[in-house]
Design an enzyme around this catalytic site. Structure first.
Site, short mmCIF file in Angstrom:
data_model
loop_
_atom_site.label_atom_id
_atom_site.label_comp_id
_atom_site.label_asym_id
_atom_site.label_seq_id
_atom_site.Cartn_x
_atom_site.Cartn_y
_atom_site.Cartn_z
N LYS A 127 0.84 -1.20 0.00
CA LYS A 127 0.00 0.00 0.00
C LYS A 127 0.88 1.25 0.00
O LYS A 127 0.68 2.16 -0.79
CB LYS A 127 -0.90 -0.05 1.24
CG LYS A 127 -1.87 1.09 1.35
CD LYS A 127 -2.86 0.77 2.46
CE LYS A 127 -3.67 1.99 2.83
NZ LYS A 127 -4.69 1.69 3.82
N GLU A 186 10.45 -4.71 4.71
CA GLU A 186 10.54 -6.12 4.31
C GLU A 186 10.22 -6.27 2.83
O GLU A 186 10.94 -6.94 2.08
CB GLU A 186 9.54 -6.99 5.12
CG GLU A 186 9.85 -7.12 6.60
CD GLU A 186 9.28 -6.00 7.44
OE1 GLU A 186 8.94 -4.92 6.87
OE2 GLU A 186 9.19 -6.16 8.66
N GLY A 227 -5.04 -2.46 5.37
CA GLY A 227 -4.24 -3.58 4.87
C GLY A 227 -4.90 -4.93 5.12
O GLY A 227 -5.04 -5.75 4.20
N ARG A 228 -5.35 -5.16 6.34
CA ARG A 228 -5.90 -6.49 6.67
C ARG A 228 -7.31 -6.68 6.12
O ARG A 228 -7.91 -7.73 6.32
CB ARG A 228 -5.85 -6.70 8.19
CG ARG A 228 -6.54 -5.63 9.01
CD ARG A 228 -6.17 -5.76 10.48
NE ARG A 228 -6.66 -4.65 11.29
CZ ARG A 228 -6.06 -3.48 11.42
NH1 ARG A 228 -4.93 -3.23 10.77
NH2 ARG A 228 -6.57 -2.53 12.19
N GLU A 259 -5.02 -7.53 15.13
CA GLU A 259 -4.51 -6.20 14.79
C GLU A 259 -5.65 -5.18 14.87
O GLU A 259 -5.43 -4.00 15.12
CB GLU A 259 -3.88 -6.19 13.39
CG GLU A 259 -2.84 -5.10 13.23
CD GLU A 259 -2.08 -5.15 11.91
OE1 GLU A 259 -2.64 -5.59 10.90
OE2 GLU A 259 -0.91 -4.74 11.90
N HIS A 306 -4.97 -34.43 17.18
CA HIS A 306 -3.88 -35.31 17.62
C HIS A 306 -2.78 -34.50 18.28
O HIS A 306 -1.65 -34.99 18.41
CB HIS A 306 -3.35 -36.09 16.42
CG HIS A 306 -4.36 -37.06 15.91
ND1 HIS A 306 -4.37 -38.39 16.28
CD2 HIS A 306 -5.44 -36.88 15.11
CE1 HIS A 306 -5.40 -38.99 15.70
NE2 HIS A 306 -6.07 -38.09 14.99
N LYS A 322 9.21 -1.22 14.87
CA LYS A 322 9.78 -0.88 13.56
C LYS A 322 10.79 0.27 13.70
O LYS A 322 11.86 0.26 13.11
CB LYS A 322 8.68 -0.42 12.61
CG LYS A 322 7.79 -1.51 12.11
CD LYS A 322 6.90 -0.93 11.03
CE LYS A 322 5.57 -1.60 11.00
NZ LYS A 322 4.59 -0.88 10.21
C1 G6Q Z 1 -2.73 -4.24 8.11
C2 G6Q Z 1 -1.51 -3.53 8.41
C3 G6Q Z 1 -0.24 -4.21 7.91
C4 G6Q Z 1 0.11 -3.86 6.48
C5 G6Q Z 1 1.55 -4.27 6.22
C6 G6Q Z 1 2.00 -4.02 4.82
O1 G6Q Z 1 -3.83 -3.82 8.36
O2 G6Q Z 1 -1.61 -2.23 8.01
O3 G6Q Z 1 -0.27 -5.60 8.05
O4 G6Q Z 1 -0.75 -4.45 5.58
O5 G6Q Z 1 2.40 -3.62 7.11
O6 G6Q Z 1 1.94 -2.67 4.51
P1 G6Q Z 1 2.14 -2.15 3.05
O7 G6Q Z 1 1.06 -2.72 2.21
O8 G6Q Z 1 2.07 -0.67 3.11
O9 G6Q Z 1 3.48 -2.64 2.60
#
Ligand code: G6Q
Length: 587
Positions: free
Chosen positions: A250, A256, A311-312, A397, A429, A550
């Protein structure tokens, strides 16, 4: 969303919309000064625990906690037929819960008093209910029909949603048909989504779930971890000439993802040896065109989404491009229709018929009134291998917060539970021992399917026999008398007794797992999380809690990498660990 520099998210004034404005009301800050007098703060809204309905539930719990499910079922032989709800393809049996019709009445009264329905209306209307980031929360717009109208900042967002979906579908078709070729003219056979968190878990989960609907002559992999192993293993048997990378971020600033994306670029160019190849082997999904261009991806190959998609909550946006490449545009739209069916149910069904709301209220009952710490999500489908990991993020989250929407520290009640689980019957199990005989209360959601996706001999009936047996065993247990009657040695009796009374929800899907069903299931959990967050008065749509680690990591990077490392100024544990690491790493 919020990763990214705190500065990016401007703490603008609260949204100018009705519900958002009301919930933003905070002492002093927004109060007009009374003529000639001191600021008169609006009364802070009562906390959930101060509500009459909450207190009634607390009193009621004392009556219910001693009741055993054995008795509840014996007293009402129709219980298993009555405590059920249906929506779309989902049959939801909540009878094996430690509650009575009175409990339900009180829970629904709490939902009404907490104005959950106002919250739903505000979300669907595009009000800026994500107050700390001054954003609308509109994942529901991602699956709205073409002719819907949802206005954010004066603009109907639905046409843009469909325009991106159309572009995605056209692109997916070109790749799937072979019309889109790699730099050397070869067909794309491998797709690697590079993303993390919300830009990884959703497509990875959904690809696994819908593998049966996917192109079997193509490979789909998901790279998220900054541990180089993730990337190296993902591409170890791939040919760069046949590989397409989707960089999903996003913000396009995530450490990462960007690190993995740069490694992917180097890996591809090592063979393709031409910068121009990037345009054929890399596309982006982002809201940040500037950074995408800086990376070298042609913004014509960028698929857009918007700041009102968390994001989620984003895998049904362009973040799902890898999934669409796997299953095709039609199946993707079918999945969106499944989401939409559950959205409509959540938006319109009265509380006592509302499946996500009821699931949320039952969860809250255990979380807040029984002190339960966790919820197990136990799908009886191998295709849903990654569902629990996905819901773990969605729920934890969103609702892992200890400050309420009004900025007050939360005291006197619990917010989001710890979510975990793996597909049955493997768990049976392993850790089911603790659910059956441990000392903790572990409410669990069992998800099973009436029809198999792979009808192989007796497999499905055996699977489902286990599915039904587990909730039965958890609810009713086995008394010491019953155990003794079986001739078990006296010393073993207490060990082989099951106290039962363990609460479960059963979600029996009326058919097999399809894209449409997956959409319904995910929307069910999204809206369950919404219901709970709203009653707890938290903002389920920010995630400031992931920031601190972070920021500290960024400080530590040069301390690990630079030969003339700056002086270590952490605590004695962190300093010693870093020194030891540096020595071992270089040794
Ligand atoms: C979700 C969070 C988080 C996000 C990641 C990736 O709700 O905001 O999990 O999706 O940190 O972020 P980017 O898409 O900006 O790389």
């Amino acid at each position: 969303m919020a990763k990214r520099s705190t500065g990016k998210v401007r703490a603008k004034k609260a949204a100018g919309t009705t519900v958002a404005r009301k919930i933003a009301a905070r002492p002093a800050a927004k109060t007009k000064r009374a003529a000639g007098g001191a600021a008169k703060a609006p009364a802070a809204p009562p906390r959930p625990t101060e509500l009459r309905e909450w207190q009634a539930l607390a009193r009621h719990k004392a009556k219910v906690e001693k009741l055993h499910l054995r008795k509840l079922f014996a007293d009402d032989p129709q219980r298993g037929k009555k405590m059920v709800l249906e929506a779309g393809d989902l049959y939801f049996d909540f009878s094996k819960n430690r509650l009575t019709t009175e409990t339900l009445k009180l829970l629904y009264a709490l939902a009404e008093r907490a104005k959950v329905r106002d919250g739903i209306r505000a979300m669907f209307a595009g009000e800026k209910i994500n107050l700390t980031e001054d954003r609308a929360v509109l994942h529901v717009a991602l699956r709205a029909p073409r002719n819907a109208k949802i206005v954010v900042d004066g603009e109907n967002v639905v046409p843009a949603v469909h325009a991106v979906l159309d572009r995605m579908a056209a692109f997916a078709e070109r790749v799937r048909s072979g019309a889109w070729q790699g730099h050397t003219g070869k067909r794309i056979k491998n797709v690697v989504n590079v993303g993390i968190g919300g830009s990884d878990l959703g497509p990875a989960m959904a690809y696994d779930a819908l593998r049966q609907f996917s192109r079997r002559d193509m490979q789909f992999r998901f790279v998220s971890n900054v541990d180089g192993t993730d990337f190296v293993e993902a591409v170890h048997d791939f040919d760069p000439e046949e590989t397409l990378f989707i960089i999903s971020s996003k913000t396009f600033t995530t450490l990462e993802t960007l690190t993995n994306a740069h490694s992917a670029r180097e890996w591809a160019l090592a063979k393709l040896k031409d910068e121009k190849a990037v345009a054929k082997h890399f596309v982006a999904v982002s809201t940040n065109a500037k950074e995408v261009a800086k990376f070298g991806i042609d913004t014509a190959n960028m698929f857009e989404f918007w700041d009102w998609v968390g994001g989620r909550y984003s895998y049904d946006s362009a973040i799902g491009l890898s999934l669409m490449l796997a299953i095709g545009g039609d199946a993707f739209r079918d999945m969106l229709a499944g989401f939409r069916a559950m959205d409509e149910h959540f938006r319109t069904a009265p509380p006592e018929k509302n499946l996500p709301m009821t699931l949320g209220l039952i969860g809250l009952w255990y979380d807040d009134f029984f002190g339960a710490e966790t919820v197990a999500v136990l799908p009886y489908s191998q295709y849903l291998d990654r569902l629990s990991a996905y819901i773990e993020q969605l729920d934890m989250e969103s609702n892992g917060k200890s400050t309420d929407r009004h900025g007050r520290p939360i005291t006197g009640y619990q917010t989001g539970p710890i979510v975990w689980g793996t597909p049955g019957t493997n768990g049976q199990h392993a850790y089911y021992q603790l659910i059956h005989q441990g000392t903790k209360m572990i409410p669990a959601d069992f998800i099973g399917f009436a029809k198999p996706n792979n009808d192989l001999g007796r497999h499905h009936d055996l699977l489902m026999a286990n599915f039904f047996a587990q909730t039965e065993a958890l609810a009713f247990g086995k008394t010491s008398e019953e155990v003794a009657k079986e001739g078990v040695a006296a010393f073993q009796v207490p060990h082989r007794t099951f106290r039962g009374n363990h609460p479960t929800n059963t979600i029996l899907v009326k058919r097999e797992l399809t894209p449409h069903v997956l959409g319904q299931l995910i929307a069910l959990y999204e809206h369950k999380v919404f219901t709970q967050g709203w009653i707890w008065q938290i903002n389920s749509f920010d995630q400031w809690g992931v920031e601190l680690g972070k920021v500290l990591a960024q400080r530590i990077v040069p301390q690990l990498e630079s030969p003339d490392a700056p002086k270590l100024d952490h605590d004695s544990s962190t300093n010693t660990l870093i020194r030891r690491y540096r020595k071992l790493r270089r040794g």
